[in-house]
Scaffold this active site. Structure first.
Site, PDB file in Angstrom:
ATOM      1  N   CYS A 128       6.792  -5.884   7.104  1.00 50.94           N
ATOM      2  CA  CYS A 128       7.932  -5.723   7.830  1.00 50.94           C
ATOM      3  C   CYS A 128       8.510  -7.015   9.393  1.00 50.94           C
ATOM      4  O   CYS A 128       7.553  -7.407   9.880  1.00 50.94           O
ATOM      5  CB  CYS A 128       6.986  -4.294   9.168  1.00 50.94           C
ATOM      6  N   CYS A 187      -0.839   6.160  10.059  1.00 49.93           N
ATOM      7  CA  CYS A 187      -0.090   5.694  10.854  1.00 49.93           C
ATOM      8  C   CYS A 187      -0.300   4.133  11.265  1.00 49.93           C
ATOM      9  O   CYS A 187      -1.299   4.129  12.133  1.00 49.93           O
ATOM     10  CB  CYS A 187       1.140   6.724  11.548  1.00 49.93           C
ATOM     11  N   CYS A 232       1.761  -1.374  15.605  1.00 51.41           N
ATOM     12  CA  CYS A 232       2.037  -1.114  14.323  1.00 51.41           C
ATOM     13  C   CYS A 232       0.986  -2.252  13.487  1.00 51.41           C
ATOM     14  O   CYS A 232       1.542  -3.828  14.120  1.00 51.41           O
ATOM     15  CB  CYS A 232       3.358  -0.850  14.432  1.00 51.41           C
ATOM     16  N   CYS A 287       5.918  -3.811  15.896  1.00 53.91           N
ATOM     17  CA  CYS A 287       6.613  -3.069  16.912  1.00 53.91           C
ATOM     18  C   CYS A 287       5.253  -3.274  17.229  1.00 53.91           C
ATOM     19  O   CYS A 287       3.344  -3.599  17.081  1.00 53.91           O
ATOM     20  CB  CYS A 287       6.608  -1.082  16.259  1.00 53.91           C
ATOM     21  N   CYS A 335       3.542   8.323   0.557  1.00 55.62           N
ATOM     22  CA  CYS A 335       3.533   7.278   1.741  1.00 55.62           C
ATOM     23  C   CYS A 335       3.987   6.761   1.878  1.00 55.62           C
ATOM     24  O   CYS A 335       3.013   5.832   0.784  1.00 55.62           O
ATOM     25  CB  CYS A 335       2.853   7.765   3.271  1.00 55.62           C
ATOM     26  N   GLU A 350       0.821  -0.881  -0.454  1.00 54.50           N
ATOM     27  CA  GLU A 350      -0.325  -0.012   0.298  1.00 54.50           C
ATOM     28  C   GLU A 350       1.166   1.159   0.032  1.00 54.50           C
ATOM     29  O   GLU A 350       1.694   1.478   0.920  1.00 54.50           O
ATOM     30  CB  GLU A 350      -0.956   0.265   1.111  1.00 54.50           C
TER      31      GLU A 350
END
Ligand code: SAH
Length: 360
Positions: A113, A336, A120, A117, A106, A93
């Site tokens: 990933c 975010c 996230c 975290c 962005c 995305e």
């Protein structure tokens, strides 16, 4: 078809070499760059200022991959989220954020990933794979085309899916392609790289000729707190990161941004604010507070507006520049930490929802 080189993966000097190897003049690389990046073509046949013969040759020797735009969603605030399909069928995305006051793309650097975290959603996916430089730049090509912004000024933030410094070489190569004067000619000051702070890569970055702005995802002032939120902190701790930032060669008016996700009752106390301000005091920096964007499967809550204000005020009282990031595109899960893409069967979001709420 065997092993044709992908034009999207070549920096201009490498393209010059490849053209020369095929018996062509090097300067055609400039033309090809202009076609791909400025005029947005994704087909060699459309490069009409190349001779018919050269076009045929290039089409035979090279491919030009472009991520396919599969879905486009628009938020009530004008933010747009793009779902792109890569050559191997994987999805990423990218997000367009208008009027901040500048226009911002962005961009993702990985499919998923590995940093995991705690707050996230992308981290919940794990790492599927790194993106290539061509796929990183490809997002900019697709967005600039879809938004008719090829001639407009825009900024880029590497804050989509992925940890850019975990995919160091391809990310840096992408930045060089974006900076090429015959391509997008994007000035490095228009690019911000956001990282959890992988120290060896950060030291390497400090020596790069093309240097983006740096944002560090700090999120907590102590190792005990940060270790709970950002697992890699057990390897590269808070003090080491601050030291590396202090040493980081900054251009004249530039500053490091410390990002700090505010989580109710976890890292948003007045004591945390005092500690944060003291921690960053010695670094030429500013603090960007990001109130949590909540999602199913994320075991944290966004603090109240009063708590956010109080935190920001304390940091500011220490003389530290502080801002609160306005969350954009939350209604389309484009904010975010909300980027997550579908797996082959159920989407990861559905799996999370199923885990959180039991089977549907
Ligand atoms: N891997 C890079 C880019 C991440 S995205 C990095 O860690 O810096 C950019 C910012 O969004 C990071 O600071 C990240 O920690 C933050 N973020 C992640 N999840 C979030 C969430 N749910 N709410 C608010 N911010 C979040």
């Amino acid at each position: 078809m065997a092993n044709r080189v992908d034009l999207a993966e070549l920096e201009r000097p490498a393209l010059e070499v490849a053209l020369a190897e095929h018996g062509h003049q090097r300067f055609h690389a400039r033309q090809i760059f202009r076609w791909i990046y400025r005029r947005g073509v994704s087909d060699v046949e459309a490069m009409t200022d190349l001779s018919r013969e050269l076009r045929a040759d290039v089409a035979r020797a090279f491919v030009l991959s472009t991520p396919a735009l599969e879905r486009r969603e628009r938020s009530t605030d004008g933010t747009e989220k793009f779902l792109l399909r890569l050559a191997d069928g994987r999805h990423i995305e990218s997000v367009f954020i208008p009027d901040t006051p500048s226009m911002t793309f962005c961009i993702s650097t990985q499919v998923g990933c590995a940093m995991a975290c705690a707050f996230c959603l992308t981290g919940k996916m794990g790492l599927a794979r790194h993106l290539t430089a061509g796929e990183i730049v490809g997002q900019v090509r697709v967005l600039a085309g879809a938004l008719q912004m090829r001639d407009a000024a825009f900024n880029i933030v590497l804050m989509g899916m992925g940890e850019p410094l975990h995919n160091y070489d391809e990310t840096m190569k992408a930045l060089r392609i974006l900076a090429d004067e015959h391509g997008f000619a994007l000035a490095p000051r228009r690019i911000t790289l956001s990282t959890v702070g992988l120290l060896p890569a950060l030291e390497r970055l400090a020596k790069e000729p093309v240097m983006p702005n740096l944002a560090i995802s700090l999120h907590a002032p102590t190792d005990v707190q940060r270790g709970e939120l950002v697992p890699i902190n057990r390897k590269y701790g808070v003090q080491d990161i601050i030291e590396a930032c202090r040493r980081f060669p900054l251009k004249k008016r530039s500053r490091i941004t410390f990002e700090y996700v505010l989580l109710a009752g976890v890292n948003d106390s007045p004591r945390d604010a005092h500690r944060l301000a003291k921690l960053v005091a010695g670094v030429k920096s500013k603090v960007n507070l990001i109130p949590l964007n909540a999602a199913a499967g994320i075991p944290f809550a966004r603090p109240s507006d009063e708590a956010i204000d109080r935190f920001a005020r304390i940091v500011a009282e220490h003389g530290v520049t502080v801002s609160v990031r306005k969350s954009r595109g939350r209604d389309i899960r484009a904010a975010c930490g909300q980027l997550i893409v579908e797996g082959p069967k159920k989407s990861a979001a559905q799996q999370l929802a199923a885990a959180a709420f039991g089977p549907a």
